[in-house]
Design a protein around this motif. Structure first.
Motif, PDB file in Angstrom:
ATOM      1  N   LYS A  53     -14.380   9.663   0.525  1.00  0.00           N
ATOM      2  CA  LYS A  53     -15.397   9.830   1.386  1.00  0.00           C
ATOM      3  C   LYS A  53     -14.974  10.849   2.587  1.00  0.00           C
ATOM      4  O   LYS A  53     -15.900  11.698   2.876  1.00  0.00           O
ATOM      5  N   TRP A  54     -13.727  10.831   3.188  1.00  0.00           N
ATOM      6  CA  TRP A  54     -13.437  11.430   4.015  1.00  0.00           C
ATOM      7  C   TRP A  54     -13.318  13.218   3.515  1.00  0.00           C
ATOM      8  O   TRP A  54     -13.790  13.888   4.240  1.00  0.00           O
ATOM      9  N   GLY A  55     -12.754  13.166   2.464  1.00  0.00           N
ATOM     10  CA  GLY A  55     -12.427  14.270   1.669  1.00  0.00           C
ATOM     11  C   GLY A  55     -13.734  15.177   1.740  1.00  0.00           C
ATOM     12  O   GLY A  55     -14.115  16.478   1.935  1.00  0.00           O
ATOM     13  N   ASN A  71      -0.117   4.421  10.103  1.00  0.00           N
ATOM     14  CA  ASN A  71       0.331   3.512  10.863  1.00  0.00           C
ATOM     15  C   ASN A  71       1.029   3.702  12.310  1.00  0.00           C
ATOM     16  O   ASN A  71       0.970   4.764  12.763  1.00  0.00           O
ATOM     17  N   VAL A  72       1.478   2.726  12.986  1.00  0.00           N
ATOM     18  CA  VAL A  72       1.959   2.739  14.419  1.00  0.00           C
ATOM     19  C   VAL A  72       3.350   3.247  14.361  1.00  0.00           C
ATOM     20  O   VAL A  72       3.792   4.223  14.994  1.00  0.00           O
ATOM     21  N   GLY A  73       4.439   2.312  13.864  1.00  0.00           N
ATOM     22  CA  GLY A  73       5.660   2.625  14.163  1.00  0.00           C
ATOM     23  C   GLY A  73       6.323   3.750  13.239  1.00  0.00           C
ATOM     24  O   GLY A  73       6.071   4.506  12.301  1.00  0.00           O
ATOM     25  N   THR A  74       7.166   4.423  14.335  1.00  0.00           N
ATOM     26  CA  THR A  74       8.015   5.473  13.938  1.00  0.00           C
ATOM     27  C   THR A  74       9.683   5.054  13.834  1.00  0.00           C
ATOM     28  O   THR A  74      10.545   6.156  13.860  1.00  0.00           O
ATOM     29  N   TYR A  93      -5.355   1.270  15.067  1.00  0.00           N
ATOM     30  CA  TYR A  93      -6.303   1.280  14.082  1.00  0.00           C
ATOM     31  C   TYR A  93      -7.247   0.067  13.866  1.00  0.00           C
ATOM     32  O   TYR A  93      -8.349   0.138  13.571  1.00  0.00           O
ATOM     33  N   SER A  94      -6.599  -0.842  14.597  1.00  0.00           N
ATOM     34  CA  SER A  94      -7.524  -2.214  14.690  1.00  0.00           C
ATOM     35  C   SER A  94      -6.653  -3.424  15.185  1.00  0.00           C
ATOM     36  O   SER A  94      -6.034  -4.172  14.439  1.00  0.00           O
ATOM     37  N   PRO A  95      -6.403  -3.389  16.521  1.00  0.00           N
ATOM     38  CA  PRO A  95      -5.627  -4.385  17.461  1.00  0.00           C
ATOM     39  C   PRO A  95      -6.031  -5.877  16.964  1.00  0.00           C
ATOM     40  O   PRO A  95      -5.174  -6.701  16.643  1.00  0.00           O
ATOM     41  N   ASP A  96      -7.377  -6.022  16.641  1.00  0.00           N
ATOM     42  CA  ASP A  96      -8.084  -7.280  16.639  1.00  0.00           C
ATOM     43  C   ASP A  96      -7.474  -7.910  15.057  1.00  0.00           C
ATOM     44  O   ASP A  96      -7.136  -9.117  14.928  1.00  0.00           O
ATOM     45  N   GLU A 118     -11.892  -2.877   8.442  1.00  0.00           N
ATOM     46  CA  GLU A 118     -11.897  -1.940   9.550  1.00  0.00           C
ATOM     47  C   GLU A 118     -10.644  -1.096   9.646  1.00  0.00           C
ATOM     48  O   GLU A 118     -10.869  -0.097  10.083  1.00  0.00           O
ATOM     49  N   ALA A 119      -9.454  -1.712   9.636  1.00  0.00           N
ATOM     50  CA  ALA A 119      -8.282  -1.061   9.824  1.00  0.00           C
ATOM     51  C   ALA A 119      -7.849   0.036   8.771  1.00  0.00           C
ATOM     52  O   ALA A 119      -7.806   0.983   9.010  1.00  0.00           O
ATOM     53  N   VAL A 120      -8.388  -0.238   7.589  1.00  0.00           N
ATOM     54  CA  VAL A 120      -8.149   0.595   6.441  1.00  0.00           C
ATOM     55  C   VAL A 120      -8.829   1.830   6.782  1.00  0.00           C
ATOM     56  O   VAL A 120      -8.514   3.203   6.723  1.00  0.00           O
ATOM     57  N   LYS A 121     -10.297   1.773   6.969  1.00  0.00           N
ATOM     58  CA  LYS A 121     -10.993   2.791   7.354  1.00  0.00           C
ATOM     59  C   LYS A 121     -10.399   3.802   8.383  1.00  0.00           C
ATOM     60  O   LYS A 121     -10.598   4.909   8.244  1.00  0.00           O
ATOM     61  N   ASN A 122     -10.127   2.910   9.502  1.00  0.00           N
ATOM     62  CA  ASN A 122      -9.705   3.672  10.677  1.00  0.00           C
ATOM     63  C   ASN A 122      -8.290   4.441  10.510  1.00  0.00           C
ATOM     64  O   ASN A 122      -8.051   5.553  10.852  1.00  0.00           O
ATOM     65  N   MET A 123      -7.308   3.690   9.801  1.00  0.00           N
ATOM     66  CA  MET A 123      -6.200   4.390   9.467  1.00  0.00           C
ATOM     67  C   MET A 123      -6.189   5.760   8.463  1.00  0.00           C
ATOM     68  O   MET A 123      -5.761   6.690   8.939  1.00  0.00           O
ATOM     69  N   ILE A 124      -7.322   5.804   7.695  1.00  0.00           N
ATOM     70  CA  ILE A 124      -7.480   6.897   6.859  1.00  0.00           C
ATOM     71  C   ILE A 124      -8.186   8.013   7.749  1.00  0.00           C
ATOM     72  O   ILE A 124      -7.845   9.080   7.668  1.00  0.00           O
ATOM     73  N   ASP A 125      -9.089   7.374   8.235  1.00  0.00           N
ATOM     74  CA  ASP A 125     -10.075   8.676   9.213  1.00  0.00           C
ATOM     75  C   ASP A 125      -9.235   9.086  10.290  1.00  0.00           C
ATOM     76  O   ASP A 125      -9.139  10.526  10.444  1.00  0.00           O
ATOM     77  N   ILE A 126      -8.346   8.557  10.918  1.00  0.00           N
ATOM     78  CA  ILE A 126      -7.516   9.008  12.158  1.00  0.00           C
ATOM     79  C   ILE A 126      -6.551   9.800  11.705  1.00  0.00           C
ATOM     80  O   ILE A 126      -6.036  10.855  11.962  1.00  0.00           O
ATOM     81  N   SER A 127      -5.698   9.352  10.500  1.00  0.00           N
ATOM     82  CA  SER A 127      -4.584   9.975   9.889  1.00  0.00           C
ATOM     83  C   SER A 127      -4.990  11.335   9.425  1.00  0.00           C
ATOM     84  O   SER A 127      -4.657  12.654   9.766  1.00  0.00           O
ATOM     85  N   LEU A 128      -6.081  11.449   8.504  1.00  0.00           N
ATOM     86  CA  LEU A 128      -6.689  12.643   8.215  1.00  0.00           C
ATOM     87  C   LEU A 128      -7.030  13.437   8.981  1.00  0.00           C
ATOM     88  O   LEU A 128      -7.094  14.855   8.924  1.00  0.00           O
TER      89      LEU A 128
END
Length: 327
Positions: free
Chosen positions: A14-16, A72-75, A96-99, A300-310
């Protein structure tokens, strides 16, 4: 995109489509053997806990790839000096989803506090299913919860624990200016260890906190205490935790992340059986709830991780500077 799980694919496609960008994805891990699959592309999106090595960044440089966007967050698993020397810019997804993670930590605390593992063991091993006085649990409202790390996830966990009536104390090297009356900062980690009935870890992994939870710390904790780790495996010494649980130094543990996690753990299509002896031992202990690094895993987390990363990748390719650029 590497390490793409089946549940991520609809969001990726969907993002693409929405942005008119060609996105190729694979379920394999990014390493020296698979990096050639990215030849000809402008940037990489990735999600893994295994290392991003100097050799890998050398290869990215040779392929002309200058952008690595984490989902993800960690580096802590990234050779940052090698990335810099190869002129590879890195972004992450700080929130991406603290909750999602906070709810999982509270769920683990409830599971352990009410001794559900002992009930399951009774049924699975003895084929018995009845009330037992030895399964008497404790209310969260009867307990003091010590939260280590008061960033977005830690504060979300505090809100939930507080909502259940817990007395919450916290520690952070960089405390928030205001606690809104929900919790009280203590001056040292020793106070967290000594006072807490439940300790919930919500800090990033650093060189300074490697094996921070070890035999000496477990001895300081109450023998009725529970440890919840939804942060990073390296913060807890696995061998010392095993001893603490078996010897009664602490009462239980919720383990969503463990040291030296394998690539198979994050391969959604892997059918390999678990062979790690520590994971197998923990899984058979009624005072332990062990899960495969899944605290983040909500829609929610999966969608945010994809959208923000891309989105971060797109910005970098277009010459912009994303907010999530890792220094």
């Amino acid at each position: 995109m590497y390490n793409v799980r089946d549940d991520e694919i609809p969001f990726v496609e969907k993002w693409g489509k929405d942005h008119g960008v060609e996105v190729k994805y694979t379920t394999t891990t990014l390493n020296q053997e698979t990096v050639e699959e990215a030849a000809g592309f402008d940037g990489i999106s990735c999600l893994q806990t295994i290392p991003y090595s100097k050799e890998l960044f050398d290869s990215l440089n040779n392929l002309g790839i200058k952008y690595l966007s984490l989902r993800n967050v960690g580096t802590d698993n990234i050779d940052l000096p090698a990335a810099k020397s190869n002129d590879v810019k890195i972004t992450n997804v700080p929130a991406y989803s603290p909750d999602s993670i906070a709810e999982f930590a509270v769920m683990m605390a409830l599971y352990l506090s009410r001794k559900v593992g002992y009930m399951r063991q009774q049924l699975n091993q003895n084929h018995q299913y009845h009330f037992s006085p030895s399964f008497m649990g404790r209310l969260i409202s009867e307990q003091t919860v010590g939260v280590i790390g008061t960033g977005r996830i830690g504060r979300a966990a505090i809100k939930l624990f507080k909502g259940l009536g817990a007395n919450v104390i916290a520690y952070d090297k960089y405390p928030q200016k205001s606690t809104n009356g929900q919790y009280v900062y203590v001056k040292s980690l020793d106070e967290i260890y000594a006072q807490s009935d439940i300790i919930s870890i919500h800090m990033p992994a650093t060189d300074d906190n490697y094996h921070q939870f070890n035999h000496e710390v477990f001895e300081q904790m109450k023998d009725t205490a529970l440890l919840i780790n939804t942060a990073r495996g390296s913060i807890v010494d696995t061998n010392d935790l095993m001893y603490a649980l078996q010897s009664g130094e602490i009462a239980g543990a919720g383990i969503d992340t463990i040291e030296n996690e394998s690539a198979d753990l994050q391969d959604s299509r892997s059918t390999k059986q678990v062979t790690d002896p520590d994971i197998l031992k923990f899984s058979m202990m009624p005072n332990v709830l062990i899960t495969p690094h899944s605290a983040f895993h909500t829609s929610e987390a999966v969608k945010n991780m994809i959208d923000i990363s891309l989105g971060n990748l797109k910005q970098m390719v277009e010459g912009q500077t994303p907010e999530d650029l890792v220094d």
